[in-house]
Every structure is written in structure tokens, then in C-alpha cells.
Design an enzyme around this catalytic site. Structure first.
Site, short mmCIF file in Angstrom:
data_model
loop_
_atom_site.label_atom_id
_atom_site.label_comp_id
_atom_site.label_asym_id
_atom_site.label_seq_id
_atom_site.Cartn_x
_atom_site.Cartn_y
_atom_site.Cartn_z
CG ASP A 1 31.94 19.84 49.34
OD1 ASP A 1 31.05 19.13 49.85
OD2 ASP A 1 32.89 19.36 48.68
CG ASN B 1 38.56 23.26 51.95
OD1 ASN B 1 38.54 22.10 52.37
ND2 ASN B 1 37.83 23.67 50.95
CG ASP B 2 42.22 26.72 51.28
OD1 ASP B 2 41.46 27.66 51.61
OD2 ASP B 2 42.08 26.10 50.22
CG ASP C 1 50.62 35.47 41.03
OD1 ASP C 1 51.54 36.33 40.96
OD2 ASP C 1 50.00 35.08 40.03
CE1 TYR D 1 44.24 28.82 43.80
CE2 TYR D 1 43.91 30.15 45.78
CZ TYR D 1 44.33 30.03 44.47
OH TYR D 1 44.86 31.13 43.83
CB ALA D 2 46.32 22.89 48.03
CG LEU D 3 44.10 18.78 43.07
CD1 LEU D 3 45.20 17.79 43.42
CD2 LEU D 3 42.74 18.08 43.04
CB SER D 4 43.83 24.61 41.40
OG SER D 4 42.53 24.08 41.41
#
EC number: 2.7.1.23
Length: 299
Positions: free
Chosen positions: A73, A154-155, A184, A197-200
């Protein structure tokens, strides 16, 4: 066989062990399907391959009508950002674990990719984030400078320095003040990035068909600062209100250092990414496999 495509570009994850032989195998397969094949210049130079002909990213955008990405990915994200303005369809061949957007296992290459080249595929289009960082205030200095610009599939992620404390971020959405967040950092993710990352950070999963973004604080000072789903029709502006050594990155690649007063502007890009999938591809099936839903249940 009759091909729907004429000229395919091949981009590979050249850092992976055995990448030279894998890329050569995929190139030979594409040529056997009647396609003219060119190799991304960086891929060729880093694997020692001089055939097929090497093309730059811009030349691929001008001459090719299909891009086959061999890797994971991360490789696909980089190619998608670079080629989005050209509108070329992308096909992902995964060398390792099943990816969210590189969904053809290398072991299934022949039986899966051949029908797609002949026109039997499913296409989806994904939104792209466009970001820029401005410095200075027209009210105080008479001008505002754009110091960095980038795209993200993604972000866009604003984070504090490695040794510094929290940052304070002033967030505005569609010309309306939202809040000052102490955290943070902050993630602004597309539906594609909602499973990254947003899911984490506790954010929800957004289906790619939804016209929205996830805005998720990273380790916020206040537990009431929760991820929120925003419409993607307007602009999100994040100002660095306090904190040292903050930075912003686009898909964790393009990085810019930030100062207090800098503003990160995020909007929906005019470009979209085109992904081609095998017939019968399912987003939900990908989620099940990647996130191990219903593990142990045969579906």
C-alpha cells in the site's frame, strides 16, 4: 487476446528482496497480453533493469493508459499522489500481506490480471486531500507565504516534536471556529485513510463512497476531544497556537517543520485516484480479511 489497454507502466517496490525478478516476471506477463510496457525510471535504476524502456513519472502520465504497481500500500500511495493529476487507472499487485488497495496477490497474477486487461474489472474512484502551509499574517506583515504544498491519499498529520510537550491547535472548518485542541497532534484523513493512522487514534471507518473526512486528535489532553466526521466540501484550517518543533506530513512522506502561527489548509483535491479491482471485489471482504473480522469463520 484483445486488450482494453494499450500501454502499461510498471512501478515496483525496488527495496523489497527479490524485486528485480518479480518486476521482470510481471513485465513479461503484460507483454504477453499484447501490451506495450514501460518501466518507471526509479524502479529501473534501483533494480538494474534497463528493459522495458524507462520513463519518468511525467512521461508515464503522458504516454501510458494503465499503471501496474507491484509492492504494498505504501508504494501505491506514492504512485497515486504522483499520478493523480493524470487520471490514470491503477492496479495493485501485492508482494506480501493483503493490502487495502493493492489487492491482487502475486500468486494469482495470471488468472486475475489477464481478465482485467481485457476489460473485465471494477473501477472505483477515491478522493484526494490537497494541503498547503502558510506562514505570516496579511494583517501584520502585509503578506502570507505558502511554504509547502502536498497531496495525500490517506491523511494529513500534524504532530508535536519528539522531545516537546503537547501542541495547541486552533481548528476552523468552513470559516467556523471549532475548538483549540491540546494533544500530541491531529489527523485529517480521507475515507481511504480512515483505516490507517486515524483508526489507531480511535477514529471510525469511512466507506470510500462517503464524501467526508475523519478529524482525529492524537492522545488529546481532554478525553472529550473525540474524532469527528466532517464534510469534505469546505476547507479545514489548523493553526499552530502553541508548542515547539511541530511538523506536518502528507501520507507520512512529505514533511514540513512548523512554527507558531503557521496554518495548515486542507481541502478536497480537484483530482481523484482511480483504482481497478478484479470482478467481484468487495470493500467489506477486504475489511474482513485485513482486520481479521469473524476470524475463524469461513466466509
Amino acid at each position: 487476446m484483445t486488450s482494453r489497454f494499450r500501454h502499461a507502466a510498471l512501478v515496483g517496490k525496488y527495496q523489497a528482496p527479490g524485486s528485480r525478478s518479480v518486476i521482470s516476471e510481471v513485465a513479461a506477463f503484460l507483454q504477453a497480453q499484447g501490451l506495450e510496457v514501460s518501466l518507471d525510471r526509479e524502479t529501473g535504476l534501483n533494480t538494474g533493469l534497463t528493459e522495458p524502456a524507462l520513463l519518468s513519472i511525467d512521461e508515464i502520465g503522458e504516454r501510458c493508459d494503465l499503471v501496474v504497481v507491484v509492492g504494498g500500500d505504501g508504494t501505491m500511495l506514492a504512485v497515486a499522489r504522483q499520478l493523480a493529476r493524470h487520471g490514470l487507472p491503477l492496479v495493485g499487485v501485492n508482494q506480501g500481506r493483503l493490502g487495502f488497495i493493492t489487492d491482487i496477490p502475486l500468486t494469482d497474477l495470471h488468472q486475475t490480471l489477464a481478465p482485467m486487461i481485457a476489460g473485465d474489472y471494477e473501477e472505483e474512484q477515491r478522493s484526494l486531500l490537497a494541503g498547503r502551509i502558510t506562514r505570516g499574517s496579511a494583517a501584520t506583515t502585509g503578506h502570507t507565504d505558502t511554504i509547502h504544498e502536498g497531496f495525500a491519499v490517506n491523511d494529513v498529520v500534524i504532530t508535536r516534536g519528539a522531545t516537546a510537550g503537547m501542541v495547541e491547535l486552533r481548528v476552523q472548518v468552513q470559516d467556523q471556529f471549532v475548538a483549540n485542541f491540546r494533544a500530541d497532534g491531529l489527523i485529517i484523513a480521507s475515507p481511504t485513510g480512515s483505516t490507517a493512522y486515524a483508526l489507531s487514534a480511535g477514529g471510525p471507518i469511512l466507506h470510500p463512497g462517503i464524501s467526508g473526512w475523519v478529524m482525529a486528535p492524537i492522545a488529546p489532553h481532554s478525553l472529550s476531544n473525540r474524532p469527528i466526521v466532517l464534510p469534505d466540501a469546505g476547507e479545514v484550517i489548523v493553526e499552530i497556537a502553541a508548542g515547539r518543533d511541530a511538523s506536518v506530513n502528507f501520507d507520512h512522506q512529505s514533511l514540513a517543520s512548523l512554527q507558531i502561527g503557521d496554518r495548515i489548509h486542507v481541502r478536497r483535491s480537484e483530482h481523484r485516484v482511480r483504482f481497478l479491482h478484479p470482478r467481484g471485489w468487495s470493500y467489506y471482504a477486504t475489511l474482513r480479511r485485513k482486520l481479521h473480522w469473524n476470524e475463524g469463520v469461513v466466509v
